[in-house]
Design a protein around this motif. Structure first.
Motif, PDB file in Angstrom:
ATOM      1  N   ALA A   3      28.268  52.372  51.541  1.00 15.81           N
ATOM      2  CA  ALA A   3      28.086  52.515  50.100  1.00 15.81           C
ATOM      3  C   ALA A   3      28.194  51.161  49.398  1.00 15.81           C
ATOM      4  N   THR A   4      29.131  50.341  49.840  1.00 14.97           N
ATOM      5  CA  THR A   4      29.265  49.000  49.262  1.00 14.97           C
ATOM      6  C   THR A   4      28.019  48.170  49.533  1.00 14.97           C
ATOM      7  N   ARG A   5      27.554  48.201  50.772  1.00 14.62           N
ATOM      8  CA  ARG A   5      26.366  47.436  51.138  1.00 14.62           C
ATOM      9  C   ARG A   5      25.158  47.865  50.307  1.00 14.62           C
ATOM     10  N   THR A   6      25.002  49.174  50.123  1.00 16.02           N
ATOM     11  CA  THR A   6      23.885  49.674  49.328  1.00 16.02           C
ATOM     12  C   THR A   6      23.982  49.205  47.884  1.00 16.02           C
ATOM     13  N   LEU A   7      25.184  49.284  47.304  1.00 14.63           N
ATOM     14  CA  LEU A   7      25.382  48.838  45.924  1.00 14.63           C
ATOM     15  C   LEU A   7      25.052  47.355  45.780  1.00 14.63           C
ATOM     16  N   ILE A   8      25.502  46.546  46.729  1.00 12.50           N
ATOM     17  CA  ILE A   8      25.245  45.107  46.668  1.00 12.50           C
ATOM     18  C   ILE A   8      23.752  44.819  46.741  1.00 12.50           C
ATOM     19  N   GLU A   9      23.070  45.449  47.695  1.00 14.54           N
ATOM     20  CA  GLU A   9      21.655  45.141  47.900  1.00 14.54           C
ATOM     21  C   GLU A   9      20.770  45.720  46.804  1.00 14.54           C
ATOM     22  N   ALA A  10      21.095  46.941  46.344  1.00 17.45           N
ATOM     23  CA  ALA A  10      20.219  47.619  45.387  1.00 17.45           C
ATOM     24  C   ALA A  10      20.470  47.199  43.943  1.00 17.45           C
ATOM     25  N   VAL A  11      21.660  46.701  43.638  1.00 18.25           N
ATOM     26  CA  VAL A  11      21.986  46.344  42.256  1.00 18.25           C
ATOM     27  C   VAL A  11      22.190  44.831  42.108  1.00 18.25           C
ATOM     28  N   PHE A  12      23.212  44.301  42.765  1.00 21.94           N
ATOM     29  CA  PHE A  12      23.550  42.888  42.549  1.00 21.94           C
ATOM     30  C   PHE A  12      22.516  41.940  43.155  1.00 21.94           C
ATOM     31  N   LEU A  13      22.138  42.187  44.401  1.00 22.65           N
ATOM     32  CA  LEU A  13      21.157  41.315  45.031  1.00 22.65           C
ATOM     33  C   LEU A  13      19.809  41.420  44.338  1.00 22.65           C
ATOM     34  N   GLU A  14      19.462  42.627  43.914  1.00 24.62           N
ATOM     35  CA  GLU A  14      18.195  42.817  43.211  1.00 24.62           C
ATOM     36  C   GLU A  14      18.173  42.026  41.904  1.00 24.62           C
ATOM     37  N   SER A  15      19.301  41.957  41.231  1.00 21.94           N
ATOM     38  CA  SER A  15      19.366  41.249  39.948  1.00 21.94           C
ATOM     39  C   SER A  15      19.513  39.741  40.103  1.00 21.94           C
ATOM     40  N   PHE A  16      20.304  39.310  41.094  1.00 26.92           N
ATOM     41  CA  PHE A  16      20.665  37.897  41.191  1.00 26.92           C
ATOM     42  C   PHE A  16      19.986  37.179  42.348  1.00 26.92           C
ATOM     43  N   ARG A  17      18.972  37.761  42.935  1.00 30.24           N
ATOM     44  CA  ARG A  17      18.404  37.260  44.179  1.00 30.24           C
ATOM     45  C   ARG A  17      18.135  35.754  44.166  1.00 30.24           C
ATOM     46  N   ASN A  18      18.663  35.073  45.198  1.00 31.77           N
ATOM     47  CA  ASN A  18      18.372  33.660  45.456  1.00 31.77           C
ATOM     48  C   ASN A  18      18.736  33.382  46.909  1.00 31.77           C
ATOM     49  N   PRO A  19      18.250  32.283  47.485  1.00 34.25           N
ATOM     50  CA  PRO A  19      18.446  32.051  48.929  1.00 34.25           C
ATOM     51  C   PRO A  19      19.897  32.029  49.377  1.00 34.25           C
ATOM     52  N   MET A  20      20.785  31.456  48.586  1.00 35.01           N
ATOM     53  CA  MET A  20      22.180  31.391  49.025  1.00 35.01           C
ATOM     54  C   MET A  20      22.852  32.749  48.988  1.00 35.01           C
ATOM     55  N   LEU A  21      22.484  33.593  48.021  1.00 38.26           N
ATOM     56  CA  LEU A  21      23.091  34.914  47.922  1.00 38.26           C
ATOM     57  C   LEU A  21      22.561  35.854  48.994  1.00 38.26           C
ATOM     58  N   GLU A  22      21.283  35.693  49.371  1.00 38.99           N
ATOM     59  CA  GLU A  22      20.648  36.625  50.293  1.00 38.99           C
ATOM     60  C   GLU A  22      21.327  36.691  51.659  1.00 38.99           C
ATOM     61  N   THR A  23      21.992  35.629  52.060  1.00 37.65           N
ATOM     62  CA  THR A  23      22.645  35.640  53.368  1.00 37.65           C
ATOM     63  C   THR A  23      23.845  36.577  53.403  1.00 37.65           C
ATOM     64  N   LEU A  24      24.419  36.890  52.236  1.00 32.65           N
ATOM     65  CA  LEU A  24      25.565  37.803  52.128  1.00 32.65           C
ATOM     66  C   LEU A  24      26.715  37.387  53.039  1.00 32.65           C
ATOM     67  N   GLU A  25      26.978  36.089  53.071  1.00 37.18           N
ATOM     68  CA  GLU A  25      28.117  35.575  53.819  1.00 37.18           C
ATOM     69  C   GLU A  25      29.378  35.639  52.953  1.00 37.18           C
ATOM     70  N   ASP A  26      30.507  35.174  53.490  1.00 37.44           N
ATOM     71  CA  ASP A  26      31.761  35.207  52.744  1.00 37.44           C
ATOM     72  C   ASP A  26      31.780  34.220  51.584  1.00 37.44           C
ATOM     73  N   GLY A  27      30.885  33.249  51.604  1.00 40.31           N
ATOM     74  CA  GLY A  27      30.808  32.273  50.519  1.00 40.31           C
ATOM     75  C   GLY A  27      29.453  31.601  50.527  1.00 40.31           C
ATOM     76  N   ALA A  28      29.150  30.891  49.447  1.00 40.79           N
ATOM     77  CA  ALA A  28      27.900  30.136  49.360  1.00 40.79           C
ATOM     78  C   ALA A  28      28.167  28.708  49.818  1.00 40.79           C
ATOM     79  N   VAL A  29      27.195  28.145  50.537  1.00 36.75           N
ATOM     80  CA  VAL A  29      27.338  26.795  51.082  1.00 36.75           C
ATOM     81  C   VAL A  29      26.177  25.940  50.593  1.00 36.75           C
TER      82      VAL A  29
END
Length: 426
Positions: free
Chosen positions: A105-131
């Motif tokens: 459920a968390t993964r779906t919320l992240i991908e369908a809402v947050f990632l959809e709104s804020f999409r960029n290369p660093m966020l798309e990896t969904l790692e513990d932090g941005a590098v």
């Protein structure tokens, strides 16, 4: 965009260039998420005899029970892959506790809402932090209940959680910020206790809390105290850690016994008539990571593929993310997974698998197979890794799945849970 060729000949694309904002003069646009992920291909339809023959490599003999079992197993894998390939979609109209539990459920919320709104290369990896630009950046929020529990409290949990996210990026944690949301009527003595715990945790981790914010809401509008922390770390090693970097033959290592934090929180709530001599494992892991990287990647050889701290969703969630991101199979050995007897006993009483129970001072490391013993020795040389264990290996098939060899000699799939049986553990 930098490309790095893996040992198996694949090319891994890393979006670590200096990122221009959307709409910048050079016309750079944010690419789609995994538009051409290599190795996925079309999912076969094993109800079609031709496809069935193509996948199995021969015409199946229906009179052979073993062959029929193989066909049924392949059909199950086929269905799982079809479900995973569907686009993320939030079906609920309201947010539930499951959406914050770290599972499907968390993964779906992240991908369908947050990632959809804020999409960029660093966020798309969904790692513990941005590098990027030699820095690692992460942020986290803490809403644990109760605020104080055996082995720690919301204060040191907030510091350790952010320090650990930076360490999992291969960074040296340097500076933290802290935001407090306090409920009207919260005891000042408890606030002092929380901040003192944060200060001690920061000293232990070698970081400074350098800025912050405080808000107060009306009585009954919060749960005493919530904390949000963000952190910055410096990248001082030529390593690139990613959940997409696992390769067949790699070893999966856990740094110590699992499940202690989640079970401690559950028992501390007093809702169950269970008593146990158990404390949270909350701890900063940056020194342990340094030991590991010094031993395995001192020359930047890339032996350490991925590091993840096993918080919400536990070890099971972490290895599922690795399997999916790398398109590999993770094969775990149930007997090799370290679980203290008191945790195992509590899990049995509650009907919970320890693999799904959160830790706050344990990490999962994927390292090259020929470096596994070196990595294990390095971890065991540090107090926080004294009980580290190799719990599995990376295989090439079936891609995207986690399999567990059980103590009874069978094998079962370890999938993501929809939610979490222990909400608000961090």
């Amino acid at each position: 965009m930098n490309g790095a060729a893996g040992g198996d000949g694949r090319t891994e694309e890393y979006a670590v260039r200096e990122m221009d904002p959307p709409g910048s003069p050079d016309g750079w646009q944010v690419p789609g998420l995994r538009e051409e992920t290599p190795g996925r291909g079309d999912v076969p339809d094993l109800k079609d005899p031709k496809e069935e023959t193509r996948v199995l490599g021969h015409v199946p003999d229906r009179s052979d029970p073993r062959e029929e079992a193989r066909v049924r197993e392949q059909r199950v894998l086929d269905r799982i892959e079809r479900v995973r390939r569907r686009g993320a979609r939030v079906r609920e109209n309201l947010v539930t506790l499951a959406h914050g539990a770290g599972g499907k459920a968390t993964r779906t919320l992240i991908e369908a809402v947050f990632l959809e709104s804020f999409r960029n290369p660093m966020l798309e990896t969904l790692e513990d932090g941005a590098v990027t630009d030699g820095l690692a950046l992460t942020t986290d929020a803490f809403v644990v209940t109760p605020l104080f529990f055996p082995g720690g409290d919301i204060g040191d949990l907030a510091v350790n959680g952010t320090v650990n996210d930076l360490a999992m990026c291969g960074a040296r944690p340097r500076y933290l910020s802290a935001g407090f949301i306090l409920e009207e009527g919260f005891p000042v003595a408890d606030l002092r206790r929380v901040t003192a715990s944060m200060a001690e945790a920061a000293r232990a981790a070698g970081v400074w809390i350098v800025t912050g914010d405080t808000k107060v809401v009306e009585r009954g509008k919060a749960d005493g105290c919530y904390i949000t922390t963000s952190g910055i770390g410096t990248l001082e090693r030529p390593v690139r850690l990613s959940a997409a970097s696992a390769r067949p033959g790699d070893a999966v290592i856990v740094s110590g016994p699992i499940g202690e934090h989640g079970i401690t929180i559950m028992l501390a709530r007093g809702e169950l008539d269970i008593e146990a001599d158990l404390c949270s494992d909350t701890a900063p892991l940056n020194a342990l990571v340094e030991k590991l990287l010094d031993a395995c990647d001192g020359d930047g050889g890339g032996a350490v593929r991925c590091l993840r701290d096993a918080t919400r969703g536990g070890v099971a969630t972490i290895v599922n993310e690795i399997a999916e991101s790398s398109r590999v199979a993770v094969v775990l050995d149930e007997d090799a997974v370290p679980v203290r007897p008191v945790v195992r006993g509590a899990c049995e009483l509650l009907g919970i698998d320890p693999l799904y129970v959160a830790c706050e001072g344990r990490m999962v490391a994927v390292v090259a197979g020929d470096s596994a013993e070196t990595a294990l020795a390095a971890l065991r040389s540090h107090p926080l890794g004294s009980d580290a264990a190799i719990i599995g290996r990376i295989a090439d098939d079936p891609p995207g799945l986690v399999l567990l060899r059980t103590a009874f000699g069978g094998t079962r799939i370890v999938d993501l849970l929809v939610g979490d049986p222990l909400p608000r553990i961090c």
